[in-house]
Design a protein around this motif. Sequence first.
Motif, PDB file in Angstrom:
ATOM      1  N   TYR A  55    -100.191  45.931  28.275  1.00  0.00           N
ATOM      2  CA  TYR A  55     -99.745  44.544  28.192  1.00  0.00           C
ATOM      3  C   TYR A  55     -99.173  44.304  26.796  1.00  0.00           C
ATOM      4  N   ILE A  56     -97.864  44.093  26.709  1.00  0.00           N
ATOM      5  CA  ILE A  56     -97.187  43.891  25.425  1.00  0.00           C
ATOM      6  C   ILE A  56     -96.474  42.543  25.460  1.00  0.00           C
ATOM      7  N   THR A  57     -96.811  41.658  24.538  1.00  0.00           N
ATOM      8  CA  THR A  57     -96.195  40.328  24.526  1.00  0.00           C
ATOM      9  C   THR A  57     -94.789  40.378  23.986  1.00  0.00           C
ATOM     10  N   HIS A  58     -94.578  41.123  22.906  1.00  0.00           N
ATOM     11  CA  HIS A  58     -93.243  41.252  22.342  1.00  0.00           C
ATOM     12  C   HIS A  58     -93.229  42.390  21.329  1.00  0.00           C
ATOM     13  N   ASN A  59     -91.996  42.808  21.018  1.00  0.00           N
ATOM     14  CA  ASN A  59     -91.801  43.857  20.023  1.00  0.00           C
ATOM     15  C   ASN A  59     -90.560  43.489  19.218  1.00  0.00           C
ATOM     16  N   ASN A  60     -90.758  43.053  17.995  1.00  0.00           N
ATOM     17  CA  ASN A  60     -89.647  42.546  17.182  1.00  0.00           C
ATOM     18  C   ASN A  60     -88.541  43.577  16.977  1.00  0.00           C
ATOM     19  N   LYS A  61     -88.924  44.803  16.698  1.00  0.00           N
ATOM     20  CA  LYS A  61     -87.921  45.848  16.465  1.00  0.00           C
ATOM     21  C   LYS A  61     -87.092  46.100  17.721  1.00  0.00           C
ATOM     22  N   LEU A  62     -87.794  46.177  18.873  1.00  0.00           N
ATOM     23  CA  LEU A  62     -87.096  46.429  20.129  1.00  0.00           C
ATOM     24  C   LEU A  62     -86.173  45.266  20.483  1.00  0.00           C
ATOM     25  N   GLU A  63     -86.661  44.044  20.303  1.00  0.00           N
ATOM     26  CA  GLU A  63     -85.847  42.872  20.617  1.00  0.00           C
ATOM     27  C   GLU A  63     -84.623  42.787  19.696  1.00  0.00           C
ATOM     28  N   PHE A  64     -84.804  43.127  18.435  1.00  0.00           N
ATOM     29  CA  PHE A  64     -83.664  43.145  17.513  1.00  0.00           C
ATOM     30  C   PHE A  64     -82.656  44.205  17.947  1.00  0.00           C
ATOM     31  N   PHE A  65     -83.182  45.358  18.377  1.00  0.00           N
ATOM     32  CA  PHE A  65     -82.332  46.469  18.796  1.00  0.00           C
ATOM     33  C   PHE A  65     -81.476  46.075  19.995  1.00  0.00           C
ATOM     34  N   TRP A  66     -82.103  45.509  21.044  1.00  0.00           N
ATOM     35  CA  TRP A  66     -81.333  45.233  22.262  1.00  0.00           C
ATOM     36  C   TRP A  66     -80.555  43.909  22.195  1.00  0.00           C
TER      37      TRP A  66
END
Length: 377
Positions: free
Chosen positions: A119-130
């Motif tokens: 269960y992952i709420t968010h990932n800043n690096k991934l969201e910035f990447f995509w």
Amino acid sequence: MIKVLFVLVIVVFLAQIVRVFEISSKIKNTKNEVSDSSNNINGIFLLISGIGLLVFFFWQRAEWMDQTLQISASEHGPIIDALWDTTMGLIIVVFLLLTPLLFGVAFYFRGRENRKASYITHNNKLEFFWTAIPAVILLALISYGLNVWGKIVNQDTSDAMVIEVYAKQFGWTARYSGLDNTLGAANVRFVGGTNELGVITENTKDKQIKDLEDKINKLENDLITISSAGKRKLIQQRIEKLQKKKNTLLTYFITTPKENLIAGEDDIVVKELHLPVGKKVLFKFRSQDVIHSAYLPHFRVQMNCVPGTTTQFAFTPTITTKDMKKELDNDAFEYVLLCNKICGNAHYNMQMKVVVETEEEYSNWLSNQTDKKIINL
């Protein structure tokens, strides 16, 4: 068309099979339990669907790739084609990278009894990447597209041949600007009789005023013989309406500059477009009723025709109709002007033949259109 229907039949067939399994499960009262076996089956079906999607893509490309953009026949066509190739190439590359990844990951990480999802709420690096990468790519594409559009619309049209293209449900009419290369004034209120484009000149005004006066005189004579108060009132209202229209036409005529009145006299109205090859053309578009979209696919030209305003598009045709027939090995080929915006129930049939020919052929054709001049209508 048969191949498309075949694909649709297969899709419907598979959907019915799925539906049969669902109904069979309900009849047998089997519980819809999730197990490794059911996850494996669903995973395999999903993987097959992904492979089928890729196969369908390559099949479509093999069958219909030649129907996307046909041979360009205008000077600005190659830069439009380059923009198309860049955009579609990028889309195809992304599709071919992400589709196997999407279906492959979904299959590899299918549900298993001994596996628990994170269960992952968010990932800043991934969201910035995509977010950042698509934004940069889209910015580059938009900038490229605006640059191409700027080159097309910011042309020098001082020496261009001016032609008006007039749209109405469900047909096109062209008006050539005559020897002075200047279109006369026009207004939708002047549309009537043989003046279907509403061109304002001395003779169109005289004819339409005379027509209105004849109608008014006839109605006034009817008033003498009719005794019914109700009918007399209706006739009087019609007379007032016609008189008001007459005053409106006279107002537009009086307020139109004389040079514009004279410019319209040699305008030529036709139902078929003829263009000289290698000569820049400035199309001015008008619409009488609803929004239409003038589309000339081989010339990479498209522009909305909006009621109450004039839009324009300039281009230079580079291949004659005869040469294009030879290039395509198709004697039945014709350039065509289409409406590319749904405008009513006969939208599909709204088209006009376009002929591109040599300067000499064009001059000969134009010299035979004197009977279609506004002054001769």
